[in-house]
Structure formats: C-alpha cells, structure tokens
Scaffold this motif. Structure first.
Motif, mmCIF file in Angstrom:
data_model
loop_
_atom_site.group_PDB
_atom_site.id
_atom_site.type_symbol
_atom_site.label_atom_id
_atom_site.label_comp_id
_atom_site.label_asym_id
_atom_site.label_seq_id
_atom_site.Cartn_x
_atom_site.Cartn_y
_atom_site.Cartn_z
ATOM 1 N N THR A 225 0.816 -1.219 0.000
ATOM 2 C CA THR A 225 0.000 0.000 0.000
ATOM 3 C C THR A 225 0.845 1.262 0.000
ATOM 4 O OG1 THR A 225 -0.129 0.178 2.429
ATOM 5 C CG2 THR A 225 -1.765 -1.225 1.332
ATOM 6 N N GLN A 226 2.157 1.116 0.160
ATOM 7 C CA GLN A 226 3.020 2.283 0.355
ATOM 8 C C GLN A 226 3.999 2.548 -0.779
ATOM 9 O OE1 GLN A 226 2.557 4.390 3.158
ATOM 10 N NE2 GLN A 226 0.746 3.077 3.053
ATOM 11 N N VAL A 227 4.327 1.534 -1.555
ATOM 12 C CA VAL A 227 5.275 1.717 -2.658
ATOM 13 C C VAL A 227 4.807 0.929 -3.878
ATOM 14 C CG1 VAL A 227 7.342 2.175 -1.263
ATOM 15 C CG2 VAL A 227 6.702 -0.191 -1.780
ATOM 16 N N TYR A 228 5.349 1.299 -5.021
ATOM 17 C CA TYR A 228 5.120 0.551 -6.253
ATOM 18 C C TYR A 228 6.242 -0.464 -6.419
ATOM 19 C CZ TYR A 228 1.582 3.973 -7.648
ATOM 20 O OH TYR A 228 0.451 4.749 -7.695
ATOM 21 N N THR A 229 5.901 -1.656 -6.901
ATOM 22 C CA THR A 229 6.929 -2.661 -7.158
ATOM 23 C C THR A 229 7.720 -2.262 -8.399
ATOM 24 O OG1 THR A 229 5.547 -4.023 -8.595
ATOM 25 C CG2 THR A 229 5.429 -4.462 -6.207
ATOM 26 N N LYS A 230 8.829 -2.955 -8.630
ATOM 27 C CA LYS A 230 9.658 -2.678 -9.807
ATOM 28 C C LYS A 230 8.844 -2.864 -11.088
ATOM 29 C CE LYS A 230 13.698 -4.422 -7.310
ATOM 30 N NZ LYS A 230 14.715 -5.511 -7.264
ATOM 31 N N CYS A 406 10.827 3.263 4.275
ATOM 32 C CA CYS A 406 11.558 2.050 3.899
ATOM 33 C C CYS A 406 10.574 0.888 3.753
ATOM 34 C CB CYS A 406 12.625 1.735 4.955
ATOM 35 S SG CYS A 406 13.565 0.244 4.604
ATOM 36 N N PHE A 407 10.315 0.480 2.500
ATOM 37 C CA PHE A 407 9.366 -0.605 2.236
ATOM 38 C C PHE A 407 9.939 -1.542 1.166
ATOM 39 C CE2 PHE A 407 6.906 2.966 3.794
ATOM 40 C CZ PHE A 407 6.070 2.380 4.734
ATOM 41 N N ASP A 408 9.444 -2.775 1.162
ATOM 42 C CA ASP A 408 9.924 -3.793 0.225
ATOM 43 C C ASP A 408 9.200 -3.648 -1.116
ATOM 44 O OD1 ASP A 408 10.901 -5.982 -1.074
ATOM 45 O OD2 ASP A 408 10.462 -7.403 0.538
ATOM 46 N N ARG A 409 9.968 -3.446 -2.191
ATOM 47 C CA ARG A 409 9.406 -3.256 -3.527
ATOM 48 C C ARG A 409 9.455 -4.540 -4.369
ATOM 49 N NH1 ARG A 409 12.576 -0.395 -6.702
ATOM 50 N NH2 ARG A 409 10.836 0.405 -7.930
ATOM 51 N N PRO A 411 8.650 -7.855 -6.185
ATOM 52 C CA PRO A 411 7.429 -8.590 -6.568
ATOM 53 C C PRO A 411 7.370 -9.933 -5.843
ATOM 54 C CG PRO A 411 8.560 -7.705 -8.506
ATOM 55 C CD PRO A 411 9.488 -7.522 -7.344
ATOM 56 N N ASP A 412 6.167 -10.470 -5.652
ATOM 57 C CA ASP A 412 5.991 -11.721 -4.895
ATOM 58 C C ASP A 412 6.779 -12.884 -5.499
ATOM 59 O OD1 ASP A 412 4.405 -10.499 -3.046
ATOM 60 O OD2 ASP A 412 2.507 -11.111 -3.962
ATOM 61 N N ALA A 413 6.813 -12.950 -6.833
ATOM 62 C CA ALA A 413 7.534 -14.059 -7.486
ATOM 63 C C ALA A 413 9.019 -14.015 -7.151
ATOM 64 C CB ALA A 413 7.336 -13.994 -9.000
ATOM 65 N N GLU A 414 9.568 -12.801 -7.155
ATOM 66 C CA GLU A 414 10.992 -12.653 -6.836
ATOM 67 C C GLU A 414 11.248 -12.928 -5.353
ATOM 68 O OE1 GLU A 414 14.501 -9.244 -7.069
ATOM 69 O OE2 GLU A 414 12.715 -9.044 -8.340
ATOM 70 N N LYS A 415 10.312 -12.532 -4.502
ATOM 71 C CA LYS A 415 10.444 -12.820 -3.070
ATOM 72 C C LYS A 415 10.524 -14.325 -2.849
ATOM 73 C CE LYS A 415 7.881 -8.844 -1.239
ATOM 74 N NZ LYS A 415 6.601 -8.415 -0.612
ATOM 75 N N LYS A 416 9.652 -15.062 -3.554
ATOM 76 C CA LYS A 416 9.632 -16.521 -3.388
ATOM 77 C C LYS A 416 10.959 -17.144 -3.830
ATOM 78 C CE LYS A 416 6.990 -20.670 -4.552
ATOM 79 N NZ LYS A 416 7.195 -21.201 -3.202
ATOM 80 N N GLU A 417 11.502 -16.659 -4.957
ATOM 81 C CA GLU A 417 12.793 -17.173 -5.431
ATOM 82 C C GLU A 417 13.890 -16.935 -4.390
ATOM 83 O OE1 GLU A 417 13.866 -15.609 -9.226
ATOM 84 O OE2 GLU A 417 12.006 -16.268 -10.195
ATOM 85 N N ARG A 418 13.904 -15.744 -3.853
ATOM 86 C CA ARG A 418 14.909 -15.404 -2.834
ATOM 87 C C ARG A 418 14.738 -16.267 -1.589
ATOM 88 N NH1 ARG A 418 15.330 -8.753 -2.760
ATOM 89 N NH2 ARG A 418 16.048 -8.478 -4.916
ATOM 90 N N LEU A 419 13.471 -16.463 -1.200
ATOM 91 C CA LEU A 419 13.180 -17.283 -0.023
ATOM 92 C C LEU A 419 13.673 -18.712 -0.228
ATOM 93 C CD1 LEU A 419 11.689 -17.385 2.744
ATOM 94 C CD2 LEU A 419 9.674 -18.153 1.485
#
Length: 425
Positions: A225-230, A406-409, A411-419
């Motif tokens: 709700t606070q930032v736009y993703t890449k 300071c917020f995480d930008r 995308p969910d798919a990239e978050k999952k890969e990193r996780l």
C-alpha cells in the motif's frame, strides 16, 4: 525560655502556605474577608497610580481625566455626580484598558489569537494550518475542552490539565504522534503565558502520561500500500511516455514527464511542481523551492526550510531534455520544467495521472507521495549510505527515513525465489 525556643523552631519549620492552610482549616481566617481586603488594596493601588487630579466642580459634579490615545491631547474627561461613582469609573477604565490587568484576566480562548501570531513568527507556513485545524477540532469545538479554554489561564490547575488531556487521549484513541500534535497547542500557549508573566510556570509541563498504557500502538503499513513494485513502476513509465507522446491535452502537456521524474528523484509534490531548469547544474538538482498546496503560491524554500542537492540519474536528465525540447519546439518557454506557461504545474495533476494509469493497468492506485516512498525505498534496497538517502529525501533524521519510507518493492515471485535460495539446504 525553652518553650519559646521550641515554638520558634516549630514555626520556622513551617512554610507560609502551611501556616495559611492551618488558619483556614481552624476558622482563624475568613476567606471572604481576605478577598475583600485584596480587592480593596488593588482598588487603592489603581487610584494612587491615576496620574490626573480629581476635582469637584461648582456644578456639584466630580471630574477627572483618563488616558485616550485616540484623543487629540491623549486624554478624555469623565464626570460623575459623586466622588465614589467617579472613582468607580476610573477603576473600571483601568481594569478594562490596562494591558497587564487584561492579560491576567485572559482565558485560553482569548490568549489563542495572540499566541498564534507569535507562533507564526517561529514556524513554517505548513505548520500553521495544522495548528489551526487542531485548535478547532480538539479545543474550540470539543465539549471536553470548552470549559478549560473558557477559564482564566492563571486559574488553571495541574489536576485540571491532567484530567482534561487524559480524557481527550481516551476519546480520540490517540497515538503518540497525534498526542504530541494536539498537546503542542496547550504546551506552547502556557509557555507563552509564562513569558508574559500571566502565570508563574507552565503547569502542563508537570503532567505525566503513561505512554505504554495510554497511546494506541501504530503498526507499520503494508508494503503493497506504500510503494510501487519494480514491475509496476516499469508499466507506469510506459503509460506515462505513451500519454506524453499521444495526448492532446493543452495546459498540462508535460505532466506525464513529471510523473516519471518523481519516481527518479523522490521530490515532494510541491517541490516537483515548482522545479526550474535553472535548478539543474552538472547533473545535480538543487531543491530550493516548493508550491504551497493551500495558497497555490510558490515559496523560495522547501518544507524543511533546508535546501538540498540531489544527484540525477541519466533517465531524469533525459526527461529534462525532452521537456526543454518540447517547450522550444512549441514556442511556450517556461522557467518551470513541467509547465508550458508562466505558472508552475498544478499541485494535483500528477495524482490525477497516476490514478488514471493505475486504473488502466488494473493495479492498486497509490498517491504521488508513494512515488517518493518508492524512490527512497529503491535507494535503500540498492545499499546507498543511509545518510545520503536521508539527505536526498530532505529528512532531518534517518529514523524518519527508515521508519516511514523504507518498504519492500520486490514482486511476490521474486520474493519466493529469494526465499527458496535462502532456505535451500
């Protein structure tokens, strides 16, 4: 002899207030008599200080003069049938016109306009509208506060102030920040009253609030709700560029460029509207002015009243070149980068376009202030030194940068890969 010495020692150990309290409790002192004597003494002091003679005329009337700055000779005559009524008129005149006496009788409501003018001398233009709004909501129009602000300032007690602010905190379920903003008025007004010697000290400074128990806890808002993703930023840039290239709008023709420029510089919306070509030098943007939202006036300072220099990425420099080329081609030169008239870009224009682009793309609309948060979060993600990020953002304290911007930008798919990579064993 020993008994007298013991009595003296006992009396010496007592404060004047303790002696007075003892006399009142034991009926040795009549408060009505005391009040009467105080009033009589004050009346005599006023008459003694009166600079003009009181005379008895042949017509039987009593006369004197009182000061009057509007009169030609600086005074005006008053006459009464008896000396007592004339003295009463003189006393009333000074009670109504003596500034020191008027201040001593002032209520918080009466003191507020004077304090606000004093506050304006020491505050930014953006602070005053918030103060005026808080006064109307939490003081002037709140049933809890009305009895307090209509009471003489010098008659306020610590317990009254304590009960009042705790009731207000509970009623509005205040956060710590909200409490600080609301209480700023009473806190600074009573400081002002102490400076004017209306009161001896600011009793509100002695009121204690248990912040852990009283204030509503604030949870950081969700990143989405606070930032736009890449990915969202890329799509918005594409829409903005197409809009600029194909739009038939007239006055705000360069506004789509401003939308992209904010993502690349993190300017506040008022700063973005008022940025000029002359602010750019050797790839650096000097942020020195802003458009005020309420007055629609350009002022030569930023919100923090501190100029700052922001290093421009190549994409931002190219946007400036495009804006300059458009102005030259269409003979509509303006000192403002994103305007084609002598006026700056309208304050709300970038928000209008952002909402339009988000609706077309089917993504959540976030205001242009979130474009600023996106920029700041991107710098932090890139590992840029926090002091540099703070400076580019125009913040006085890096804690503001970290907690509010300071917020995480990712995308969910990239978050999952990193996780998956992080947890791969």
């Amino acid at each position: 002899m020993a008994e007298k010495m013991n009595s003296s020692a006992i009396l010496a150990s007592l404060s004047p207030q303790e002696i007075l309290d003892f006399q009142i409790r034991n009926g040795m002192l009549n408060l009505d008599d005391v009040r009467e004597q105080i009033v009589d003494t004050e009346r005599k002091k006023i008459l003694k200080a009166h600079p003009y003679a009181i005379s008895h005329g042949k017509d039987g009337r009593w006369r004197t003069w009182v000061p009057d700055k509007n009169a030609k000779d600086g005074r005006k005559k008053i006459a009464k049938s008896t000396r007592a009524s004339l003295e009463e008129a003189v006393i009333c005149y000074y009670l109504e016109n003596d500034e020191e006496l008027k201040r001593k009788r002032m209520t918080l409501r009466e003191l507020y306009p004077d304090w606000l003018e004093y506050k304006k001398l020491h505050s930014s233009e953006t602070t005053i509208p918030r103060v005026e709004s808080d006064w109307k909501k939490f003081y002037e129009n709140d049933p809890i506060s009305v009895p307090l602000i209509d009471k003489r300032v010098r008659d306020l007690s610590k317990i009254e102030l304590d009960e009042w602010i705790h009731k207000l905190i509970r009623k509005y379920n205040m956060t710590k920040t909200m409490y600080y903003n609301v209480s700023l008025i009473i806190r600074q007004m009573l400081d002002y009253a102490a400076e004017l010697e209306i009161v001896e000290e600011n009793l509100f400074r002695k009121v204690r609030i248990d912040s852990k128990r009283m204030f509503r806890k604030v949870h950081k808002k969700k990143d989405c709700t606070q930032v736009y993703t890449k990915d969202e930023e890329i799509m918005i840039f594409r829409e903005a560029w197409n809009d600029f290239s194909n739009s038939k709008r007239l006055v705000y023709r360069l506004a789509p460029l401003a939308v992209m420029f904010q993502f690349l510089t993190g300017l506040r919306i008022g700063e973005l509207c008022a940025v000029k070509f002359t602010d750019v030098e050797n790839g650096v943007l000097n942020v020195v002015r802003m458009l005020q939202r309420d007055s629609d006036k350009v002022v030569e300072h930023t919100k923090s009243h501190e100029d700052r220099a922001v290093l421009l990425p190549q994409a931002a420099i190219e946007i400036i070149d495009v804006a300059r080329a458009y102005q030259e081609k269409h003979n509509c030169s303006s000192e403002y980068i994103f305007s084609i008239t002598e006026k700056p870009l309208r304050y709300r224009e970038t928000n209008v376009l952002l909402e339009k682009y988000c609706n077309k793309l089917g993504i959540l609309y976030r205001s242009s202030h979130k474009s600023r948060k996106t920029y700041i979060s991107a710098l932090i993600d890139a590992g840029i030194n926090i002091n540099t990020v703070r400076s580019y953002a125009g913040h006085a304290d890096e804690r503001t940068t970290y907690f509010n911007y300071c917020f995480d930008r990712t995308p969910d798919a990239e978050k999952k890969e990193r996780l998956e990579r992080a947890l791969a064993g």
